[in-house]
Design a protein around this motif. Structure first.
Motif, PDB file in Angstrom:
ATOM      1  N   VAL A   1      15.352  17.470  19.077  1.00 34.96           N
ATOM      2  CA  VAL A   1      15.104  17.379  20.528  1.00 34.96           C
ATOM      3  C   VAL A   1      14.746  18.762  21.069  1.00 34.96           C
ATOM      4  N   GLN A   2      15.487  19.783  20.644  1.00 40.71           N
ATOM      5  CA  GLN A   2      15.225  21.159  21.096  1.00 40.71           C
ATOM      6  C   GLN A   2      13.832  21.616  20.672  1.00 40.71           C
ATOM      7  N   ASP A   3      13.400  21.190  19.493  1.00 39.24           N
ATOM      8  CA  ASP A   3      12.084  21.556  18.976  1.00 39.24           C
ATOM      9  C   ASP A   3      10.989  20.916  19.842  1.00 39.24           C
ATOM     10  N   CYS A   4      11.136  19.629  20.118  1.00 38.34           N
ATOM     11  CA  CYS A   4      10.137  18.929  20.947  1.00 38.34           C
ATOM     12  C   CYS A   4      10.122  19.488  22.366  1.00 38.34           C
ATOM     13  N   ASP A   5      11.298  19.811  22.891  1.00 37.30           N
ATOM     14  CA  ASP A   5      11.434  20.313  24.254  1.00 37.30           C
ATOM     15  C   ASP A   5      10.746  21.665  24.416  1.00 37.30           C
ATOM     16  N   ALA A   6      10.709  22.447  23.338  1.00 36.04           N
ATOM     17  CA  ALA A   6      10.194  23.816  23.419  1.00 36.04           C
ATOM     18  C   ALA A   6       8.725  23.918  23.033  1.00 36.04           C
ATOM     19  N   GLY A   7       8.049  22.811  22.915  1.00 37.05           N
ATOM     20  CA  GLY A   7       6.641  22.874  22.528  1.00 37.05           C
ATOM     21  C   GLY A   7       6.267  21.643  21.746  1.00 37.05           C
ATOM     22  N   VAL A   8       5.900  21.852  20.480  1.00 42.75           N
ATOM     23  CA  VAL A   8       5.434  20.765  19.631  1.00 42.75           C
ATOM     24  C   VAL A   8       6.377  20.611  18.446  1.00 42.75           C
ATOM     25  N   LEU A   9       6.643  19.385  18.055  1.00 39.49           N
ATOM     26  CA  LEU A   9       7.482  19.128  16.899  1.00 39.49           C
ATOM     27  C   LEU A   9       6.955  19.902  15.695  1.00 39.49           C
ATOM     28  N   GLY A  10       7.852  20.653  15.044  1.00 37.87           N
ATOM     29  CA  GLY A  10       7.477  21.361  13.833  1.00 37.87           C
ATOM     30  C   GLY A  10       6.887  22.738  14.056  1.00 37.87           C
ATOM     31  N   ASP A  11       6.814  23.179  15.328  1.00 42.43           N
ATOM     32  CA  ASP A  11       6.206  24.492  15.575  1.00 42.43           C
ATOM     33  C   ASP A  11       7.197  25.642  15.388  1.00 42.43           C
ATOM     34  N   GLY A  12       8.433  25.310  15.095  1.00 44.21           N
ATOM     35  CA  GLY A  12       9.426  26.347  14.831  1.00 44.21           C
ATOM     36  C   GLY A  12      10.075  26.924  16.070  1.00 44.21           C
ATOM     37  N   TYR A  13       9.629  26.483  17.247  1.00 47.26           N
ATOM     38  CA  TYR A  13      10.254  26.966  18.488  1.00 47.26           C
ATOM     39  C   TYR A  13      11.268  25.948  18.970  1.00 47.26           C
ATOM     40  N   LEU A  14      12.505  26.378  19.096  1.00 42.62           N
ATOM     41  CA  LEU A  14      13.574  25.528  19.605  1.00 42.62           C
ATOM     42  C   LEU A  14      14.193  26.237  20.794  1.00 42.62           C
ATOM     43  N   GLU A  15      14.540  25.462  21.822  1.00 45.01           N
ATOM     44  CA  GLU A  15      15.298  26.051  22.919  1.00 45.01           C
ATOM     45  C   GLU A  15      16.261  25.012  23.461  1.00 45.01           C
ATOM     46  N   PRO A  16      17.380  25.472  24.028  1.00 47.57           N
ATOM     47  CA  PRO A  16      18.364  24.521  24.547  1.00 47.57           C
ATOM     48  C   PRO A  16      17.750  23.680  25.668  1.00 47.57           C
ATOM     49  N   MET A  17      17.985  22.389  25.624  1.00 43.75           N
ATOM     50  CA  MET A  17      17.517  21.494  26.688  1.00 43.75           C
ATOM     51  C   MET A  17      18.118  21.866  28.030  1.00 43.75           C
ATOM     52  N   LEU A  18      19.338  22.389  27.990  1.00 40.03           N
ATOM     53  CA  LEU A  18      20.041  22.724  29.228  1.00 40.03           C
ATOM     54  C   LEU A  18      19.668  24.102  29.763  1.00 40.03           C
ATOM     55  N   GLY A  19      18.665  24.737  29.131  1.00 38.63           N
ATOM     56  CA  GLY A  19      18.281  26.072  29.565  1.00 38.63           C
ATOM     57  C   GLY A  19      19.235  27.105  28.981  1.00 38.63           C
TER      58      GLY A  19
END
Length: 162
Positions: free
Chosen positions: A87-105
């Motif tokens: 979920v964090q990966d999809c939220d931060a850009g594109v699935l599989g792009d290696g960028y993850l960020e907390p959904m809650l900011g």
């Protein structure tokens, strides 16, 4: 017995949802799981924009690759935790792009959620065992796995990743 939304069937649906959003799940792979039994990993290959989820069950060491052992509460927790990283990966850009960020900011919402969900000892554990740059996503994933149902995580996967 697990509460509604967090039954074994709900976890089965969570697993299926992980696969439906495009993340293959690898279970009890002896090579990949070496030293990780009772845990798991969400990994991305940023060049190919591919990702995979690895679950290494507590009792999985002799199950053989792809075979289920008896699911423990910890195994189910691992599935919820790693699914939250997707979920964090999809939220931060594109699935599989290696960028993850907390959904809650990264501010008070995250801090308050984590402090309600996790004992201070768990926060200390995360700080000891993870790189500083991963603390926030790990705090959130551990907290989500602790207090959010598998069915809700599956809904988040659908809304963020599909």
């Amino acid at each position: 017995a697990a509460k509604a939304g967090n039954t074994l069937n709900d976890h089965q649906r969570l697993w299926e949802t992980v696969e439906r959003v495009g993340v293959p799940v690898f279970l009890n792979d002896p090579k990949a799981c070496e030293g990780k039994w009772g845990g798991g990993m969400y990994a991305t290959n940023t060049r190919e924009r591919k990702s995979a989820l690895l679950i290494c069950q507590n009792n999985g060491e002799n199950a053989g690759a792809g075979n289920h052992a008896r699911w423990t509460a910890n195994d189910l927790d691992t599935l919820r935790h790693e699914a939250q990283h997707i979920v964090q990966d999809c939220d931060a850009g594109v699935l599989g792009d290696g960028y993850l960020e907390p959904m809650l900011g990264t501010g008070d919402r995250l801090v308050n959620f984590v402090n309600k969900a996790l004992p201070a000892s768990k926060v200390t554990f995360i700080k000891r065992h993870y790189d500083r740059e991963d603390w926030l996503i790990e705090f959130e994933a551990f907290a989500v796995a602790e207090v959010i149902d598998a069915s809700q995580i599956a809904e988040a996967l659908v809304s963020y990743c599909l």
